[in-house]
Design a protein around this motif. Structure first.
Motif, PDB file in Angstrom:
ATOM      1  N   CYS A 176       0.842  -1.198   0.000  1.00 56.83           N
ATOM      2  CA  CYS A 176       0.000   0.000   0.000  1.00 56.83           C
ATOM      3  C   CYS A 176       0.881   1.255   0.000  1.00 56.83           C
ATOM      4  N   ALA A 177       1.894   1.269   0.849  1.00 63.88           N
ATOM      5  CA  ALA A 177       2.804   2.422   0.898  1.00 63.88           C
ATOM      6  C   ALA A 177       3.532   2.587  -0.434  1.00 63.88           C
ATOM      7  N   GLN A 178       3.959   1.487  -1.029  1.00 62.92           N
ATOM      8  CA  GLN A 178       4.631   1.554  -2.335  1.00 62.92           C
ATOM      9  C   GLN A 178       3.688   2.091  -3.404  1.00 62.92           C
ATOM     10  N   ARG A 179       2.514   1.515  -3.451  1.00 61.68           N
ATOM     11  CA  ARG A 179       1.557   1.841  -4.518  1.00 61.68           C
ATOM     12  C   ARG A 179       1.129   3.302  -4.496  1.00 61.68           C
ATOM     13  N   TYR A 180       0.941   3.841  -3.301  1.00 65.90           N
ATOM     14  CA  TYR A 180       0.442   5.211  -3.174  1.00 65.90           C
ATOM     15  C   TYR A 180       1.546   6.215  -2.846  1.00 65.90           C
ATOM     16  N   HIS A 181       2.811   5.737  -2.860  1.00 64.63           N
ATOM     17  CA  HIS A 181       3.971   6.610  -2.625  1.00 64.63           C
ATOM     18  C   HIS A 181       3.816   7.399  -1.328  1.00 64.63           C
ATOM     19  N   THR A 182       3.483   6.656  -0.270  1.00 60.44           N
ATOM     20  CA  THR A 182       3.298   7.269   1.041  1.00 60.44           C
ATOM     21  C   THR A 182       4.258   6.641   2.042  1.00 60.44           C
ATOM     22  N   PRO A 183       4.559   7.349   3.124  1.00 61.39           N
ATOM     23  CA  PRO A 183       5.388   6.737   4.170  1.00 61.39           C
ATOM     24  C   PRO A 183       4.623   5.623   4.873  1.00 61.39           C
ATOM     25  N   LEU A 184       5.364   4.749   5.507  1.00 64.03           N
ATOM     26  CA  LEU A 184       4.781   3.693   6.336  1.00 64.03           C
ATOM     27  C   LEU A 184       4.817   4.161   7.779  1.00 64.03           C
ATOM     28  N   LEU A 185       3.688   4.123   8.441  1.00 57.43           N
ATOM     29  CA  LEU A 185       3.581   4.436   9.864  1.00 57.43           C
ATOM     30  C   LEU A 185       3.464   3.104  10.582  1.00 57.43           C
ATOM     31  N   SER A 186       4.440   2.764  11.429  1.00 53.59           N
ATOM     32  CA  SER A 186       4.453   1.418  12.000  1.00 53.59           C
ATOM     33  C   SER A 186       5.117   1.372  13.366  1.00 53.59           C
ATOM     34  N   LEU A 187       4.680   0.417  14.158  1.00 55.83           N
ATOM     35  CA  LEU A 187       5.300   0.092  15.441  1.00 55.83           C
ATOM     36  C   LEU A 187       6.179  -1.144  15.320  1.00 55.83           C
ATOM     37  N   ASP A 188       6.171  -1.771  14.171  1.00 60.39           N
ATOM     38  CA  ASP A 188       6.801  -3.068  13.935  1.00 60.39           C
ATOM     39  C   ASP A 188       8.211  -2.871  13.365  1.00 60.39           C
ATOM     40  N   THR A 189       9.224  -3.069  14.196  1.00 62.26           N
ATOM     41  CA  THR A 189      10.608  -2.828  13.775  1.00 62.26           C
ATOM     42  C   THR A 189      11.019  -3.669  12.568  1.00 62.26           C
ATOM     43  N   PRO A 190      10.739  -4.988  12.552  1.00 62.40           N
ATOM     44  CA  PRO A 190      11.113  -5.760  11.357  1.00 62.40           C
ATOM     45  C   PRO A 190      10.406  -5.257  10.086  1.00 62.40           C
ATOM     46  N   GLN A 191       9.141  -4.862  10.207  1.00 60.99           N
ATOM     47  CA  GLN A 191       8.419  -4.336   9.051  1.00 60.99           C
ATOM     48  C   GLN A 191       9.068  -3.037   8.574  1.00 60.99           C
ATOM     49  N   CYS A 192       9.504  -2.202   9.508  1.00 59.66           N
ATOM     50  CA  CYS A 192      10.178  -0.948   9.155  1.00 59.66           C
ATOM     51  C   CYS A 192      11.489  -1.229   8.422  1.00 59.66           C
ATOM     52  N   GLU A 193      12.190  -2.263   8.836  1.00 66.97           N
ATOM     53  CA  GLU A 193      13.447  -2.632   8.167  1.00 66.97           C
ATOM     54  C   GLU A 193      13.193  -3.044   6.717  1.00 66.97           C
ATOM     55  N   VAL A 194      12.145  -3.837   6.492  1.00 66.14           N
ATOM     56  CA  VAL A 194      11.808  -4.246   5.130  1.00 66.14           C
ATOM     57  C   VAL A 194      11.384  -3.026   4.320  1.00 66.14           C
ATOM     58  N   ALA A 195      10.610  -2.141   4.929  1.00 66.59           N
ATOM     59  CA  ALA A 195      10.183  -0.924   4.228  1.00 66.59           C
ATOM     60  C   ALA A 195      11.389  -0.130   3.743  1.00 66.59           C
ATOM     61  N   ARG A 196      12.345   0.051   4.618  1.00 64.90           N
ATOM     62  CA  ARG A 196      13.553   0.790   4.227  1.00 64.90           C
ATOM     63  C   ARG A 196      14.289   0.082   3.091  1.00 64.90           C
ATOM     64  N   ALA A 197      14.343  -1.251   3.158  1.00 62.83           N
ATOM     65  CA  ALA A 197      14.991  -2.018   2.090  1.00 62.83           C
ATOM     66  C   ALA A 197      14.267  -1.824   0.751  1.00 62.83           C
ATOM     67  N   LEU A 198      12.961  -1.569   0.828  1.00 62.46           N
ATOM     68  CA  LEU A 198      12.156  -1.344  -0.375  1.00 62.46           C
ATOM     69  C   LEU A 198      12.158   0.126  -0.802  1.00 62.46           C
ATOM     70  N   GLY A 199      12.839   0.974  -0.051  1.00 60.55           N
ATOM     71  CA  GLY A 199      12.893   2.390  -0.381  1.00 60.55           C
ATOM     72  C   GLY A 199      11.676   3.172   0.067  1.00 60.55           C
ATOM     73  N   ILE A 200      10.942   2.639   1.029  1.00 58.95           N
ATOM     74  CA  ILE A 200       9.744   3.311   1.562  1.00 58.95           C
ATOM     75  C   ILE A 200      10.164   4.151   2.765  1.00 58.95           C
ATOM     76  N   GLU A 201       9.717   5.395   2.773  1.00 60.53           N
ATOM     77  CA  GLU A 201       9.957   6.245   3.939  1.00 60.53           C
ATOM     78  C   GLU A 201       9.214   5.653   5.127  1.00 60.53           C
ATOM     79  N   VAL A 202       9.836   5.696   6.302  1.00 58.33           N
ATOM     80  CA  VAL A 202       9.237   5.097   7.492  1.00 58.33           C
ATOM     81  C   VAL A 202       9.054   6.162   8.560  1.00 58.33           C
ATOM     82  N   ILE A 203       7.883   6.136   9.192  1.00 54.18           N
ATOM     83  CA  ILE A 203       7.610   6.948  10.367  1.00 54.18           C
ATOM     84  C   ILE A 203       7.366   5.956  11.496  1.00 54.18           C
ATOM     85  N   GLU A 204       8.364   5.823  12.361  1.00 54.56           N
ATOM     86  CA  GLU A 204       8.226   4.892  13.483  1.00 54.56           C
ATOM     87  C   GLU A 204       7.522   5.593  14.631  1.00 54.56           C
ATOM     88  N   VAL A 205       6.653   4.848  15.287  1.00 54.97           N
ATOM     89  CA  VAL A 205       5.892   5.399  16.398  1.00 54.97           C
ATOM     90  C   VAL A 205       6.429   4.805  17.689  1.00 54.97           C
TER      91      VAL A 205
END
Length: 104
Positions: free
Chosen positions: A75-104
């Protein structure tokens, strides 16, 4: 305070329910707290967004993550939006995919 609507996959509410029940199993949350959390959850302005399931499955396969996590990332990739997440492993994958991450 967020002044924008957040795009989320349709499975988002199911993921919230899954997270709450996981907290029950760990004895970190009671039903009253979960009900209060759900009240707050329903006040968040969200727009249900289409997710490319095939692309999400590929993300899951490549990164060995669950489908729900893949849906959020796709969803973040498709709509070119940052990922808002509490999930550290998910944030790591997001960064690997070039998705901006907003960690909470």
């Amino acid at each position: 305070m967020l002044d924008q609507i957040i795009a989320v996959p349709g499975a988002w509410s199911l993921e919230v329910g899954n997270a709450l029940t996981a907290l029950f199993r760990r004895h970190k949350l009671g039903i009253e707290q979960a009900q209060e959390a759900l009240k707050s959850f329903h006040q968040i302005p969200v727009r249900l967004a289409d997710v490319g399931v095939a692309a999400a499955v590929e993300i899951g396969w490549k990164h060995r993550i669950y489908a729900y996590d893949s849906y959020m990332l796709q969803c973040a990739q498709r709509y070119h939006t940052p990922l808002l997440s509490l999930d550290t492993p998910q944030c790591e994958v997001a960064r690997a995919l070039g998705i901006e991450v907003i960690e909470v």
